[in-house]
Design a protein around this motif. Structure first.
Motif, short mmCIF file in Angstrom:
data_model
loop_
_atom_site.label_atom_id
_atom_site.label_comp_id
_atom_site.label_asym_id
_atom_site.label_seq_id
_atom_site.Cartn_x
_atom_site.Cartn_y
_atom_site.Cartn_z
N PRO A 140 0.81 -1.23 0.00
CA PRO A 140 0.00 0.00 0.00
C PRO A 140 0.83 1.27 0.00
O PRO A 140 0.34 2.33 -0.39
N GLY A 141 2.10 1.16 0.38
CA GLY A 141 2.97 2.32 0.33
C GLY A 141 3.20 2.85 -1.08
O GLY A 141 3.56 4.01 -1.26
N LEU A 142 2.95 2.01 -2.09
CA LEU A 142 3.12 2.43 -3.48
C LEU A 142 2.03 3.38 -3.94
O LEU A 142 2.15 4.01 -4.99
N LEU A 143 0.94 3.49 -3.16
CA LEU A 143 -0.16 4.34 -3.57
C LEU A 143 0.20 5.82 -3.53
O LEU A 143 -0.40 6.63 -4.26
N ALA A 144 1.14 6.18 -2.70
CA ALA A 144 1.57 7.59 -2.60
C ALA A 144 2.74 7.81 -3.54
O ALA A 144 3.90 7.69 -3.16
N HIS A 145 2.42 8.09 -4.80
CA HIS A 145 3.45 8.22 -5.83
C HIS A 145 3.53 9.69 -6.26
O HIS A 145 2.52 10.28 -6.65
N PRO A 146 4.70 10.30 -6.21
CA PRO A 146 4.80 11.71 -6.60
C PRO A 146 4.52 11.90 -8.09
O PRO A 146 5.15 11.29 -8.94
N GLY A 147 3.54 12.74 -8.38
CA GLY A 147 3.28 13.08 -9.77
C GLY A 147 2.37 12.14 -10.54
O GLY A 147 2.03 12.43 -11.69
N LEU A 148 1.96 11.03 -9.94
CA LEU A 148 1.08 10.09 -10.64
C LEU A 148 -0.07 9.70 -9.73
O LEU A 148 0.11 8.93 -8.78
N PRO A 149 -1.27 10.21 -9.98
CA PRO A 149 -2.42 9.82 -9.16
C PRO A 149 -2.73 8.34 -9.36
O PRO A 149 -2.78 7.85 -10.49
N ILE A 150 -2.93 7.64 -8.25
CA ILE A 150 -3.13 6.19 -8.29
C ILE A 150 -4.45 5.81 -7.64
O ILE A 150 -4.78 6.30 -6.55
N TRP A 151 -5.18 4.93 -8.30
CA TRP A 151 -6.44 4.39 -7.79
C TRP A 151 -6.21 2.94 -7.39
O TRP A 151 -5.74 2.13 -8.19
N ALA A 152 -6.52 2.61 -6.14
CA ALA A 152 -6.39 1.24 -5.65
C ALA A 152 -7.50 0.39 -6.26
O ALA A 152 -8.66 0.79 -6.29
N LEU A 153 -7.14 -0.80 -6.72
CA LEU A 153 -8.07 -1.70 -7.39
C LEU A 153 -7.90 -3.12 -6.85
O LEU A 153 -6.77 -3.58 -6.68
N GLY A 154 -9.03 -3.79 -6.62
CA GLY A 154 -8.98 -5.19 -6.20
C GLY A 154 -9.40 -5.36 -4.76
O GLY A 154 -8.75 -4.85 -3.84
N GLY A 155 -10.51 -6.05 -4.56
CA GLY A 155 -10.97 -6.33 -3.21
C GLY A 155 -11.43 -5.10 -2.45
O GLY A 155 -11.42 -5.08 -1.20
N ILE A 156 -11.87 -4.08 -3.16
CA ILE A 156 -12.25 -2.82 -2.51
C ILE A 156 -13.63 -2.95 -1.86
O ILE A 156 -14.60 -3.33 -2.51
N ASP A 157 -13.68 -2.62 -0.58
CA ASP A 157 -14.95 -2.46 0.13
C ASP A 157 -14.87 -1.13 0.88
O ASP A 157 -13.92 -0.35 0.67
#
Length: 200
Positions: A140-157
């Motif tokens: 989950p630390g990869l979600l905070a990426h400088p300059g690239l907005p990231i959407w978490a996908l998979g198993g989302i509730d």
């Protein structure tokens, strides 16, 4: 409700719905389901349906483009009316237009950022019923990426949606949890409430 910028277009909202009509409950239509979700607050959809021929795919996209307030993106193949193109990890970046990319590790995220992608999805965030055995789950630390907005996908509730925002995600993307639901609009409303609550 919006987070992150996708190229030169308007910001993408925090919740993206990826379509998969094969997962819909019997008797449910995809276009009608997306319209119900839009009425519940959904602002963006990524049209997948990779098995459809060009004519049927185009007709579906045109139908969804007519939904008021809905941003329509397409997956893997472009459509002239779509707001952007969501690419698989292996696909070459387009020379023009707004695009994002499906990513699964730090290397793919770095590539997407270097190519000028406006957004990325990162999966699997958690174990997913849509793709059992797909993994391992991402850091989950990869979600905070400088300059690239990231959407978490998979198993989302609801809980994981809020958790993803706290880890730095711009938003979450969901497919099966909505597509398989008896009341898809209710799932959308609950996810949006969880995302709103994560900021408080």
């Amino acid at each position: 409700m919006s987070a992150g910028h996708a190229g030169s277009g308007r910001p993408l909202p925090r919740l993206l719905l990826l379509t998969d009509r094969a997962q819909l409950a019997k008797g449910r239509g995809l276009a009608a389901t997306v319209r119900e979700c839009a009425a519940a607050g959904l602002e963006a959809v990524v049209v997948r349906e990779h098995d459809l021929d060009e004519r049927c795919f185009g007709a579906l996209v045109e139908t969804l483009l007519a939904v008021p307030g809905l941003t329509v993106l397409t997956s893997r193949r472009p459509h002239p009316g779509a707001a952007g193109l969501h690419l698989a990890a292996h696909q070459p970046a387009p020379t023009t237009g707004r695009f994002g990319r499906s990513c699964h590790d730090a290397g793919e995220l770095a590539r997407a950022a270097a190519e000028g992608a406006g957004w990325a999805t990162l999966s699997p965030y958690a174990a997913s019923a849509s793709k059992p055995g797909h993994g391992p789950v991402v850091d989950p630390g990869l979600l905070a990426h400088p300059g690239l907005p990231i959407w978490a996908l998979g198993g989302i509730d609801e809980t994981r949606a809020a958790d993803a925002l706290r880890h730095g995600a711009a938003g979450v993307a969901v497919m099966g949890a909505v597509m398989r639901a008896r009341e898809p609009a209710g799932v959308v409303a609950a996810l949006l409430a969880a995302l709103d609550g994560a900021d408080r």
